[in-house]
Motif scaffolding. Sequence first.
Motif, mmCIF file in Angstrom:
data_model
loop_
_atom_site.group_PDB
_atom_site.id
_atom_site.type_symbol
_atom_site.label_atom_id
_atom_site.label_comp_id
_atom_site.label_asym_id
_atom_site.label_seq_id
_atom_site.Cartn_x
_atom_site.Cartn_y
_atom_site.Cartn_z
ATOM 1 N N ASP A 44 3.846 14.225 -13.592
ATOM 2 C CA ASP A 44 2.945 14.506 -14.713
ATOM 3 C C ASP A 44 2.855 15.996 -15.021
ATOM 4 N N ARG A 45 3.123 16.824 -14.041
ATOM 5 C CA ARG A 45 3.062 18.269 -14.261
ATOM 6 C C ARG A 45 4.168 18.754 -15.182
ATOM 7 N N TYR A 46 5.298 18.048 -15.170
ATOM 8 C CA TYR A 46 6.478 18.553 -15.850
ATOM 9 C C TYR A 46 6.985 17.682 -16.990
ATOM 10 N N LEU A 47 6.558 16.420 -17.038
ATOM 11 C CA LEU A 47 7.115 15.487 -18.009
ATOM 12 C C LEU A 47 6.004 14.816 -18.803
ATOM 13 N N THR A 48 6.374 14.257 -19.948
ATOM 14 C CA THR A 48 5.398 13.530 -20.759
ATOM 15 C C THR A 48 5.053 12.199 -20.079
ATOM 16 N N ASP A 49 3.919 11.637 -20.462
ATOM 17 C CA ASP A 49 3.491 10.348 -19.903
ATOM 18 C C ASP A 49 4.537 9.260 -20.147
ATOM 19 N N GLU A 50 5.153 9.295 -21.319
ATOM 20 C CA GLU A 50 6.153 8.283 -21.673
ATOM 21 C C GLU A 50 7.348 8.333 -20.716
ATOM 22 N N ILE A 51 7.824 9.525 -20.418
ATOM 23 C CA ILE A 51 8.973 9.655 -19.520
ATOM 24 C C ILE A 51 8.601 9.248 -18.107
ATOM 25 N N VAL A 52 7.416 9.640 -17.647
ATOM 26 C CA VAL A 52 6.966 9.261 -16.302
ATOM 27 C C VAL A 52 6.872 7.743 -16.187
ATOM 28 N N ALA A 53 6.281 7.105 -17.193
ATOM 29 C CA ALA A 53 6.183 5.641 -17.181
ATOM 30 C C ALA A 53 7.565 5.008 -17.148
ATOM 31 N N ASN A 54 8.492 5.544 -17.911
ATOM 32 C CA ASN A 54 9.856 5.017 -17.942
ATOM 33 C C ASN A 54 10.505 5.121 -16.562
ATOM 34 N N ILE A 55 10.311 6.239 -15.907
ATOM 35 C CA ILE A 55 10.903 6.441 -14.583
ATOM 36 C C ILE A 55 10.308 5.488 -13.559
ATOM 37 N N LEU A 56 8.983 5.353 -13.567
ATOM 38 C CA LEU A 56 8.308 4.573 -12.528
ATOM 39 C C LEU A 56 8.289 3.068 -12.775
ATOM 40 N N GLU A 57 8.365 2.660 -14.032
ATOM 41 C CA GLU A 57 8.182 1.244 -14.334
ATOM 42 C C GLU A 57 9.458 0.509 -14.736
ATOM 43 N N THR A 58 10.508 1.240 -15.047
ATOM 44 C CA THR A 58 11.750 0.610 -15.477
ATOM 45 C C THR A 58 12.805 0.799 -14.400
ATOM 46 N N PRO A 59 13.447 -0.266 -13.980
ATOM 47 C CA PRO A 59 14.471 -0.123 -12.937
ATOM 48 C C PRO A 59 15.549 0.898 -13.290
ATOM 49 N N SER A 60 15.895 0.979 -14.566
ATOM 50 C CA SER A 60 16.918 1.943 -14.965
ATOM 51 C C SER A 60 16.307 3.278 -15.374
ATOM 52 N N GLN A 117 0.826 -1.205 0.000
ATOM 53 C CA GLN A 117 0.000 0.000 0.000
ATOM 54 C C GLN A 117 0.866 1.263 0.000
ATOM 55 N N TYR A 118 1.929 1.236 0.784
ATOM 56 C CA TYR A 118 2.820 2.390 0.855
ATOM 57 C C TYR A 118 3.479 2.652 -0.504
ATOM 58 N N ILE A 119 3.948 1.599 -1.143
ATOM 59 C CA ILE A 119 4.595 1.739 -2.454
ATOM 60 C C ILE A 119 3.599 2.262 -3.479
ATOM 61 N N THR A 120 2.378 1.754 -3.446
ATOM 62 C CA THR A 120 1.345 2.199 -4.385
ATOM 63 C C THR A 120 1.030 3.673 -4.183
ATOM 64 N N GLN A 121 0.874 4.083 -2.926
ATOM 65 C CA GLN A 121 0.586 5.490 -2.627
ATOM 66 C C GLN A 121 1.750 6.386 -3.048
ATOM 67 N N SER A 122 2.966 5.931 -2.777
ATOM 68 C CA SER A 122 4.142 6.721 -3.151
ATOM 69 C C SER A 122 4.240 6.877 -4.665
ATOM 70 N N ALA A 123 4.009 5.800 -5.391
ATOM 71 C CA ALA A 123 4.063 5.854 -6.858
ATOM 72 C C ALA A 123 2.984 6.788 -7.402
ATOM 73 N N THR A 124 1.800 6.757 -6.791
ATOM 74 C CA THR A 124 0.705 7.631 -7.223
ATOM 75 C C THR A 124 1.077 9.091 -7.002
#
Length: 94
Positions: A27-43, A13-20
């Motif tokens: 999302d305010r500053y970056l494109t959806d693609e970059i945000v997804a890359n940051i949050l979903e890819t280890p690198s 739950q903590y990880i989910t809330q933090s990711a949200t």
Amino acid sequence: MLAFAGSAIALTQYITQSATKMRKTLDRYLTDEIVANILETPSGLKLWQERRKVTVLVSDFRGFSAICEQLPSEEVVKILNLYLGTIYRCDQPL
């Protein structure tokens, strides 16, 4: 064993809330693609670890705000494109 399961649920739950929260902020500053890359890819965060030499141009046009208030936005874009195109070409070898 129950304590371990409870801790795992709380951690999830903590990880989910933090990711949200991170997604909303990024999302305010970056494109959806970059945000997804940051949050979903280890690198994904490697984006922030790259060092690059960059050039920053800061320009001030005398009277530009007043001009922008009087011209249609399409004309303002033409003026900016003309200026930026000229600046870019100055960097090219003759």
